[in-house]
Design a protein around this motif. Structure first.
Motif, PDB file in Angstrom:
ATOM      1  N   TYR A  74      12.489 -18.119   3.145  1.00 31.17           N
ATOM      2  CA  TYR A  74      12.936 -18.758   4.012  1.00 31.17           C
ATOM      3  C   TYR A  74      14.750 -19.838   3.463  1.00 31.17           C
ATOM      4  N   GLY A  75      15.403 -20.025   4.031  1.00 33.49           N
ATOM      5  CA  GLY A  75      16.418 -20.802   4.337  1.00 33.49           C
ATOM      6  C   GLY A  75      16.522 -22.182   5.340  1.00 33.49           C
ATOM      7  N   MET A  76      16.593 -23.269   4.706  1.00 32.58           N
ATOM      8  CA  MET A  76      17.352 -24.545   5.470  1.00 32.58           C
ATOM      9  C   MET A  76      18.368 -24.667   5.515  1.00 32.58           C
ATOM     10  N   ALA A  77      19.440 -25.304   6.202  1.00 34.92           N
ATOM     11  CA  ALA A  77      20.716 -25.831   6.648  1.00 34.92           C
ATOM     12  C   ALA A  77      20.951 -26.980   6.719  1.00 34.92           C
ATOM     13  N   LEU A  78      21.276 -28.006   6.991  1.00 33.00           N
ATOM     14  CA  LEU A  78      21.226 -29.429   7.058  1.00 33.00           C
ATOM     15  C   LEU A  78      23.211 -29.374   7.292  1.00 33.00           C
ATOM     16  N   THR A  79      23.531 -29.616   8.315  1.00 34.06           N
ATOM     17  CA  THR A  79      25.281 -29.600   8.243  1.00 34.06           C
ATOM     18  C   THR A  79      26.126 -30.710   9.513  1.00 34.06           C
ATOM     19  N   TYR A  80      27.372 -30.712   9.351  1.00 34.56           N
ATOM     20  CA  TYR A  80      27.744 -31.844  10.269  1.00 34.56           C
ATOM     21  C   TYR A  80      27.956 -31.275  11.496  1.00 34.56           C
ATOM     22  N   PRO A  81      28.218 -31.976  12.697  1.00 31.04           N
ATOM     23  CA  PRO A  81      28.199 -31.562  14.428  1.00 31.04           C
ATOM     24  C   PRO A  81      28.862 -29.956  14.601  1.00 31.04           C
ATOM     25  N   ASN A  82      29.809 -29.851  13.108  1.00 31.38           N
ATOM     26  CA  ASN A  82      30.990 -28.832  13.311  1.00 31.38           C
ATOM     27  C   ASN A  82      30.454 -27.562  12.593  1.00 31.38           C
ATOM     28  N   GLY A  83      29.004 -27.534  11.974  1.00 33.52           N
ATOM     29  CA  GLY A  83      28.099 -26.140  11.241  1.00 33.52           C
ATOM     30  C   GLY A  83      28.432 -25.998   9.847  1.00 33.52           C
ATOM     31  N   GLU A  84      29.583 -26.923   9.244  1.00 35.24           N
ATOM     32  CA  GLU A  84      30.039 -26.979   8.015  1.00 35.24           C
ATOM     33  C   GLU A  84      27.886 -27.649   6.931  1.00 35.24           C
ATOM     34  N   PRO A  85      28.181 -26.556   6.123  1.00 33.35           N
ATOM     35  CA  PRO A  85      27.057 -27.450   5.628  1.00 33.35           C
ATOM     36  C   PRO A  85      27.356 -28.569   4.783  1.00 33.35           C
ATOM     37  N   ILE A 117      23.934 -29.765   2.593  1.00 36.16           N
ATOM     38  CA  ILE A 117      23.189 -29.255   1.598  1.00 36.16           C
ATOM     39  C   ILE A 117      22.460 -27.782   1.968  1.00 36.16           C
ATOM     40  N   LEU A 118      22.389 -26.972   1.030  1.00 36.70           N
ATOM     41  CA  LEU A 118      21.616 -25.220   1.526  1.00 36.70           C
ATOM     42  C   LEU A 118      20.253 -25.283   0.817  1.00 36.70           C
ATOM     43  N   TYR A 119      19.279 -25.066   1.227  1.00 32.33           N
ATOM     44  CA  TYR A 119      17.733 -25.084   0.048  1.00 32.33           C
ATOM     45  C   TYR A 119      17.321 -23.827   0.849  1.00 32.33           C
ATOM     46  N   TYR A 120      16.492 -23.006  -0.532  1.00 31.51           N
ATOM     47  CA  TYR A 120      16.662 -21.845   0.191  1.00 31.51           C
ATOM     48  C   TYR A 120      15.741 -21.439  -1.281  1.00 31.51           C
ATOM     49  N   LYS A 121      14.580 -20.090  -0.865  1.00 28.90           N
ATOM     50  CA  LYS A 121      13.590 -20.183  -1.998  1.00 28.90           C
ATOM     51  C   LYS A 121      13.169 -18.471  -1.705  1.00 28.90           C
ATOM     52  N   ASN A 122      13.641 -17.503  -2.555  1.00 26.48           N
ATOM     53  CA  ASN A 122      13.293 -15.907  -2.825  1.00 26.48           C
ATOM     54  C   ASN A 122      14.822 -15.060  -2.457  1.00 26.48           C
ATOM     55  N   LEU A 123      16.012 -15.994  -2.218  1.00 33.04           N
ATOM     56  CA  LEU A 123      16.887 -15.220  -1.337  1.00 33.04           C
ATOM     57  C   LEU A 123      17.929 -14.490  -2.178  1.00 33.04           C
ATOM     58  N   ASN A 124      18.608 -13.758  -2.644  1.00 31.00           N
ATOM     59  CA  ASN A 124      19.371 -13.137  -3.893  1.00 31.00           C
ATOM     60  C   ASN A 124      20.012 -14.172  -4.620  1.00 31.00           C
ATOM     61  N   HIS A 174      20.277 -34.866  19.578  1.00 29.86           N
ATOM     62  CA  HIS A 174      20.651 -34.031  20.369  1.00 29.86           C
ATOM     63  C   HIS A 174      22.180 -33.951  19.763  1.00 29.86           C
ATOM     64  N   ILE A 175      22.786 -34.106  18.801  1.00 27.83           N
ATOM     65  CA  ILE A 175      23.705 -33.099  18.113  1.00 27.83           C
ATOM     66  C   ILE A 175      23.113 -31.426  17.144  1.00 27.83           C
ATOM     67  N   PRO A 176      23.395 -30.905  16.960  1.00 21.95           N
ATOM     68  CA  PRO A 176      23.045 -29.923  16.242  1.00 21.95           C
ATOM     69  C   PRO A 176      23.794 -30.799  14.540  1.00 21.95           C
ATOM     70  N   ALA A 177      22.788 -30.300  13.752  1.00 19.66           N
ATOM     71  CA  ALA A 177      22.800 -30.983  12.454  1.00 19.66           C
ATOM     72  C   ALA A 177      22.218 -30.138  11.527  1.00 19.66           C
ATOM     73  N   GLY A 178      21.840 -28.806  11.999  1.00 26.57           N
ATOM     74  CA  GLY A 178      21.247 -27.492  10.812  1.00 26.57           C
ATOM     75  C   GLY A 178      20.418 -26.362  11.223  1.00 26.57           C
ATOM     76  N   GLY A 179      19.534 -25.942  10.710  1.00 21.27           N
ATOM     77  CA  GLY A 179      19.338 -24.732  11.258  1.00 21.27           C
ATOM     78  C   GLY A 179      18.139 -24.740   9.502  1.00 21.27           C
ATOM     79  N   ILE A 180      16.647 -23.733  10.950  1.00 28.44           N
ATOM     80  CA  ILE A 180      15.678 -23.394   9.555  1.00 28.44           C
ATOM     81  C   ILE A 180      15.651 -22.023   9.807  1.00 28.44           C
ATOM     82  N   THR A 181      15.616 -21.298   8.581  1.00 26.10           N
ATOM     83  CA  THR A 181      15.617 -19.676   8.938  1.00 26.10           C
ATOM     84  C   THR A 181      14.532 -19.137   8.283  1.00 26.10           C
ATOM     85  N   PRO A 236      19.113 -28.522  -4.948  1.00 29.38           N
ATOM     86  CA  PRO A 236      19.488 -27.667  -3.917  1.00 29.38           C
ATOM     87  C   PRO A 236      20.748 -27.375  -3.702  1.00 29.38           C
ATOM     88  N   ILE A 237      21.468 -27.298  -3.366  1.00 29.65           N
ATOM     89  CA  ILE A 237      22.815 -27.393  -2.654  1.00 29.65           C
ATOM     90  C   ILE A 237      23.632 -28.541  -2.055  1.00 29.65           C
TER      91      ILE A 237
END
Length: 365
Positions: free
Chosen positions: A50-61, A63-70, A141-148, A217-218
């Protein structure tokens, strides 16, 4: 927050969603509760990474938090962030920045043009994964990141997984929009030490320090490539060298807070001056209590009532917050008392206090 609607026969899944909701209502920072969130998500929607990114409204991260990614792939991403923010080649950036699009989807898949994107090639394929399921996060209602969520080739995500992630996303977004960065009591947990010389070269690092630094996390504002330590460590060290007395920095990390403090180990007039960097991890008291309650034989509702009582809420406040009747409250309290062999709120609080007794450790005192 929206209510959950699933088949009555699906008690285990329903209970897990209720526990996820309880967790997301603690008002702890999203990054602090992220490991527990992904534990619940893995039960609801089994996945391999999994991965989680918290971003500014323009998509720039930030915080980056993840597990089991290369790890090598993720380092490349960290060092070349601008490549992964290209709106022309990275469709997930358009998706993250467009609230009109569905919040849940499969953006990384072989039958999509996105399959040829740098993100897919560098993260998904390099990690030996194949299928992904994405959730966009919004703050007011403003983009703030994503989970994958990621799966290997033989187990594609199904429509039911989409529905589950969409429901879980309601609670995760609630946590994101209602988090309080300060205010929760913390309990000292792990402590460690590392030493650098006056040129910032690493002289000594204990195994405990390595373990604590691996919890990072990053934090993009505190991260610097090709260095032995995160940038936040050098920030505190340099503040000491430039005259600040015992500088400190606290960072939110998964499951808690990491505090960094620097001190001179010898006189600044000597030629072999070293600097000690002390690391201390603290755990939020409320998170400890909630996890201890969930380990008991209590229902999610009983856990929520017990948690509210232990953290200082009175009956009327609990009835209003949880939207339950006095009769339901009474039944929950009775069950909690029986399970813990206590007879009053004061005894319940005393019983719970044993869970949050700090370790008798003066390493950083």
């Amino acid at each position: 927050m929206n209510s959950i609607s699933f088949r009555k026969s699906d008690r285990t899944r329903l209970g897990t969603l209720h526990r996820l909701r309880n967790l997301c209502c603690t008002q702890l920072p999203l990054l602090t509760i992220a490991p527990s969130i992904f534990d619940y998500l893995n039960f609801l929607i089994p996945h391999d990474a999994y991965g989680m990114a918290l971003t500014y409204p323009n998509g720039e991260p930030y915080i980056l938090y993840y597990k089991n990614l290369n790890p090598q792939s993720m380092r490349y991403v960290q060092e070349n962030t601008e490549l992964f923010l290209n709106l022309k080649t990275e469709s997930h950036i358009r998706w993250l920045n467009c609230p009109k699009l569905p919040k849940v989807g499969n953006l990384l898949r072989p039958d999509d043009p996105y399959f040829h994107s740098l993100t897919y090639q560098m993260i998904v394929r390099q990690s030996g994964l194949h299928h992904t399921l994405d959730l966009r996060l919004e703050r007011n209602h403003i983009p703030a990141g994503g989970i994958t969520l990621y799966r290997r080739m033989s187990h594609p995500f199904q429509l039911q997984d989409h529905h589950l992630l969409e429901q879980a996303g309601v609670y995760i977004e609630y946590a994101l929009n209602n988090q309080m960065e300060d205010g929760d009591d913390v309990i000292e947990s792990d402590q460690a030490l590392l030493i650098v010389n006056s040129q910032n070269d690493l002289v000594m690092m204990t195994d405990a320090a390595k373990d604590l630094l691996n919890l990072f996390p990053i934090h993009y504002e505190f991260w610097e490539p090709y260095k032995a330590l995160p940038k936040s460590c050098y920030q505190v060290i340099n503040e000491l060298k430039y005259g600040q007395q015992i500088p400190k920095l606290s960072l939110t990390i998964p499951n808690g807070i990491l505090t960094l403090r620097a001190e001179w180990l010898s006189s600044q007039n000597t030629t072999d001056t070293n600097i000690a960097l002390y690391l201390k991890r603290s755990l939020p008291r409320s998170l400890i209590i909630l996890k201890k309650l969930e380990a008991l034989d209590l229902s999610p509702r009983e856990c929520q009532v017990a948690f509210s009582l232990i953290t200082g809420m009175n009956k009327s406040e609990i009835l209003q917050k949880l939207s339950i009747s006095p009769a339901v409250f009474k039944d929950c309290v009775k069950s909690v008392y029986q399970s813990l062999n206590v007879h009053s709120v004061s005894e319940l609080i005393t019983f719970a206090s044993q869970w949050t007794t700090p370790k008798n450790n003066t390493f950083l005192s």
